[in-house]
Motif scaffolding. Sequence first.
Motif, short mmCIF file in Angstrom:
data_model
loop_
_atom_site.label_atom_id
_atom_site.label_comp_id
_atom_site.label_asym_id
_atom_site.label_seq_id
_atom_site.Cartn_x
_atom_site.Cartn_y
_atom_site.Cartn_z
N PHE A 203 17.15 27.86 121.55
CA PHE A 203 17.92 28.38 122.68
C PHE A 203 17.91 29.90 122.84
CE2 PHE A 203 19.68 24.16 122.14
CZ PHE A 203 19.87 23.73 123.45
N GLN A 204 17.78 30.65 121.78
CA GLN A 204 18.00 32.10 121.88
C GLN A 204 16.84 32.88 122.46
OE1 GLN A 204 18.53 33.28 117.69
NE2 GLN A 204 16.42 34.02 117.66
N ASN A 205 15.63 32.37 122.38
CA ASN A 205 14.45 33.24 122.54
C ASN A 205 13.95 33.44 123.97
OD1 ASN A 205 14.18 33.88 119.77
ND2 ASN A 205 13.29 31.86 119.40
N ASN A 206 14.25 32.54 124.88
CA ASN A 206 13.70 32.65 126.24
C ASN A 206 14.39 33.72 127.07
OD1 ASN A 206 11.82 30.67 125.76
ND2 ASN A 206 13.06 29.02 126.60
N TYR A 207 15.69 33.74 127.01
CA TYR A 207 16.46 34.68 127.84
C TYR A 207 17.35 35.60 127.02
CZ TYR A 207 20.55 36.20 130.53
OH TYR A 207 21.56 36.94 131.06
N PHE A 208 18.11 35.02 126.08
CA PHE A 208 19.20 35.75 125.45
C PHE A 208 18.72 36.86 124.52
CE2 PHE A 208 22.48 36.07 122.05
CZ PHE A 208 23.49 36.64 122.82
N TYR A 209 17.83 36.54 123.61
CA TYR A 209 17.38 37.56 122.65
C TYR A 209 16.65 38.71 123.36
CZ TYR A 209 16.12 39.40 118.08
OH TYR A 209 16.01 40.22 116.96
N PRO A 210 15.77 38.42 124.32
CA PRO A 210 15.17 39.53 125.08
C PRO A 210 16.20 40.39 125.80
CG PRO A 210 13.90 37.53 125.41
CD PRO A 210 15.14 37.13 124.67
N LYS A 211 17.27 39.76 126.29
CA LYS A 211 18.32 40.52 126.96
C LYS A 211 19.03 41.45 125.97
CE LYS A 211 19.59 40.47 130.61
NZ LYS A 211 19.32 41.40 131.73
N LEU A 212 19.26 40.96 124.76
CA LEU A 212 19.86 41.80 123.71
C LEU A 212 18.97 43.00 123.40
CD1 LEU A 212 21.23 39.23 121.06
CD2 LEU A 212 22.57 40.59 122.67
N MET A 213 17.67 42.75 123.28
CA MET A 213 16.74 43.84 122.98
C MET A 213 16.70 44.86 124.12
SD MET A 213 15.21 44.07 120.07
CE MET A 213 13.83 45.11 120.52
N GLU A 214 16.79 44.37 125.33
CA GLU A 214 16.79 45.25 126.51
C GLU A 214 18.01 46.16 126.50
OE1 GLU A 214 17.74 44.55 131.18
OE2 GLU A 214 16.34 43.14 130.26
#
Length: 297
Positions: A203-214
């Motif tokens: 669940f984390q890798n498609n949207y959420f983790y990239p958003k955190l990195m951004e």
Amino acid sequence: MKFRFIISKRANFYFFISNLSKWHFSCVKDYNILWQEELGQFSPEEKRALKIFKKIRCKYPSGKSLFERAFFTNKTPFSILKKNLPVGEYEIIAEVFKILGKKFNLLYKKELPFLSMWKNKLDNIKIDKVSTNSIIEILKTLFNTLPTVKKCNVYLLFSSEFHTSGGANIDEESVSLEISRYHLKNVNHVTAIIWHEIIHLLFQNNYFYPKLMEIFKDRQKTKIINEIIIASLFPRGVLGDKFFKNRIADKLYSGISLSKTKKILDLTEHVISDKKSFDEEYIRKIAKILHYKIYEN
């Protein structure tokens, strides 16, 4: 989603040597202490073998590497290593496993009955289908993503009586669970740990983790915030309480105060109640609670 619980001697052999070598910060000291109590002192040759293993293993990625693929997902791990490692490294690794084989076999004989009891327990509860569907619907909304995997392999590994943990470092459809000596009465906590790792995996890798990195532009800070937020769900977060009656954690992460933990849990609960996602507004509120600086364009 279906769960397949697996006892693999190969995977546990790798886990045994990996943890004993202390090559990574995630290696658990409690396990090494227990194993030494069970097996007695390690010889100078065995200690040297572990040091050599550590030196080689540190050269490769920390998760989803050649080593995990070989020992968890393949029936002939050494053929995979032989094809993909430099000749010298392969020969050293093969020798390390040969040197530690006797001690591992003694331990595996003791651990196998515990692993089998846990497999039987988890197979029989069949992770309630209604709860599973409800959890997935909530996670799809929170993480703004649709999981593509319909079946998850759960590899059961050695543990100590008072320590259990999980990992999502094998491949794209498997997690690990350190569980053997953990008491069977803790099945609800264990099931919630599986869901914690499912979030990391699917669940984390498609949207959420990239958003955190951004937003944070810092890999280490992103990893910490990601872990805190997932912990606010499972195993002893809002969803761990809702679905498995697990006691809510006093602290979600080392160094996070009780008051900050409560604020994060309350915020997460509101997002779930409102059927919203972990969007930028939510992340910024978490950062404010933690006093983490965010990156502004």
